[in-house]
Design an enzyme around this catalytic site. Sequence first.
Site, PDB file in Angstrom:
ATOM      1  N   LYS A  78       0.857  -1.235  -0.061  1.00 35.77           N
ATOM      2  CA  LYS A  78      -0.037   0.058  -0.039  1.00 35.77           C
ATOM      3  C   LYS A  78       0.816   1.183   0.054  1.00 35.77           C
ATOM      4  O   LYS A  78       1.675   1.314   0.701  1.00 35.77           O
ATOM      5  CB  LYS A  78      -1.145   0.060   0.907  1.00 35.77           C
ATOM      6  CG  LYS A  78      -2.002   1.151   1.183  1.00 35.77           C
ATOM      7  CD  LYS A  78      -2.900   0.933   2.624  1.00 35.77           C
ATOM      8  CE  LYS A  78      -3.989   1.692   2.706  1.00 35.77           C
ATOM      9  NZ  LYS A  78      -4.687   1.693   3.754  1.00 35.77           N
ATOM     10  N   SER A 153      -9.543   1.496   2.827  1.00 33.44           N
ATOM     11  CA  SER A 153      -9.050   2.387   1.873  1.00 33.44           C
ATOM     12  C   SER A 153      -7.791   1.795   1.307  1.00 33.44           C
ATOM     13  O   SER A 153      -7.221   1.932   0.116  1.00 33.44           O
ATOM     14  CB  SER A 153      -8.193   3.307   2.547  1.00 33.44           C
ATOM     15  OG  SER A 153      -7.395   2.761   3.470  1.00 33.44           O
ATOM     16  N   SER A 177      -9.856  -0.767   6.913  1.00 35.49           N
ATOM     17  CA  SER A 177      -9.245  -0.480   5.666  1.00 35.49           C
ATOM     18  C   SER A 177      -8.481  -1.813   5.109  1.00 35.49           C
ATOM     19  O   SER A 177      -8.258  -1.932   3.585  1.00 35.49           O
ATOM     20  CB  SER A 177      -8.347   0.504   5.536  1.00 35.49           C
ATOM     21  OG  SER A 177      -9.187   1.628   5.377  1.00 35.49           O
TER      22      SER A 177
HETATM   23  N1  GLN Z   1     -13.288   3.402   5.948  1.00 41.01           N
HETATM   24  C1  GLN Z   1     -12.876   3.756   7.235  1.00 41.01           C
HETATM   25  C2  GLN Z   1     -12.550   5.069   7.152  1.00 41.01           C
HETATM   26  O1  GLN Z   1     -13.040   5.997   6.210  1.00 41.01           O
HETATM   27  C3  GLN Z   1     -11.561   3.095   7.550  1.00 41.01           C
HETATM   28  C4  GLN Z   1     -10.251   3.725   7.131  1.00 41.01           C
HETATM   29  C5  GLN Z   1      -9.035   2.972   7.279  1.00 41.01           C
HETATM   30  O2  GLN Z   1      -9.181   1.899   8.054  1.00 41.01           O
HETATM   31  N2  GLN Z   1      -8.103   3.416   7.133  1.00 41.01           N
HETATM   32  O3  GLN Z   1     -12.158   5.973   8.095  1.00 41.01           O
END
Ligand code: GLN
Length: 466
Positions: A78, A153, A177
């Site tokens: 990532k 994400s 994420s």
């Molecule tokens: N979808 C969640 C958010 O928008 C999780 C994001 C993450 O785990 N980095 O914060």
Amino acid sequence: MSNLNELSITEASKKLAAGEVTSLQLTEACLAEIEKRNGSLNAYLEVFADAREQAKAADSRRAAGESHPLLGIPLAVKDNILIEGRTASAASKMLEHYVATYDATAIKKLKEAGVVFLGRTNMDEFAMGGSNENSAFGPAKNPHDESRVTGGSSGGSAAVVAAHMALGALGSDTGGSVREPAAFCGVVGFKPTYGAVSRSGLMAMGSSLDQIGPLTKTVADAELLFNAICGVDPLDSTTVQLPAAKADNKKIGVPRALLAQGIEPEVLAQFDQALKKLQMQGYEIVDISLPSAGLALAVYYIIMPAESSTNLARFDGVRYGLSIKGETLLDDYATSRGEGFGPEVRRRIMLGTYVLSAGYYDAYFGKATAAREVLRKEFSAALAEVSAIATPTAPFPAWKIGEKSDPLSAYLADIFTVTANLTGNPAVSVPMGTVARDGADLPVGIQLTAAHGDEATLFSIGKALE
Ligand code: GLN
């Protein structure tokens, strides 16, 4: 033999050890698939030009007698995890040309093991989002239906594994994420216990929530990657030596009352099927109550922006990345941040600054911190009775790109995942079949959460589900 890029890490590792394949062949197979599909999937932001050289180096290490199970395995990373000398942009204009000056601890460990890094994967900007639509470089697309989101994400990491453009990948999980995109793309996503994996070299989003975790084709692969990256690190004082916990019962708790909240019926049907499968393997499914779990989303969307706004203060147009000069120093800050950050990141910085401001701290941040404690207690009490808690990973499958333009409706996707970050528990998403939408079969996942340090139980239940 199947195409080499379709192998799991475990299978590829066996073949490497037996001398049946080389790292160069595995890497070539992934690169060929990338050539075919990345143009439309937009899952890699960059494919590293030296991947073949890395593979040859791994093959030489093996020829010289080395034998780590990950030696020569091609993986993706990532874009918010630092690899020395390579760009790490967090899919943001702010860091578009930023080159990492050191290796994240997880990367250092993988380099020692001899992993081949294929490239860096697309993500929501600074890991803020659950669909990859917040990337400054366009969304990654779901390999099962390219009109749909990958989840996020870590959407690029999930897509490259699902589309066999890498044998596995690293992501980061602050509120789901790793798990949510894994569910949407039909792969395994694992968030370790908080403190199990060093955060050194992971760009900070919510420091008390963030963990690096693997996205893989199988649970055994997730276990293998986790074992390679975990451990106490002097560069991250929150890392801990986990007790080698293992639940002593075969009970799985289901918080039925929580599941009454807006889950699509077909997702629930697949979830009940997955539970039946576990029952057939000797697990006992019991109802549990987590009375405050419905509040987790509200708590998360106070604590996470508060921590994110603090962490992102370092991007001031002076120290890192984009720098746009104005009339005054204040202009420098405002213009660099205004141009560098996308709308979702700016929204969260504003929210976070608000909940931390003197007049509102007690009403929001203070209350959320207290509620987080309550959640922790409820989870520990439940996990003293059952070995794991099961829910769907997300209440619905991948949505159409652009469909959820209202940020709040996208936040609802995180209802089941954010809790494990707030409580620090380990959690895994394992595929549980598909649901049909507009002629496509869209993957959905089951999430299992275990007691702190009890990753072993998650791996064994996950394997039973496969
Ligand atoms: N979808 C969640 C958010 O928008 C999780 C994001 C993450 O785990 N980095 O914060």
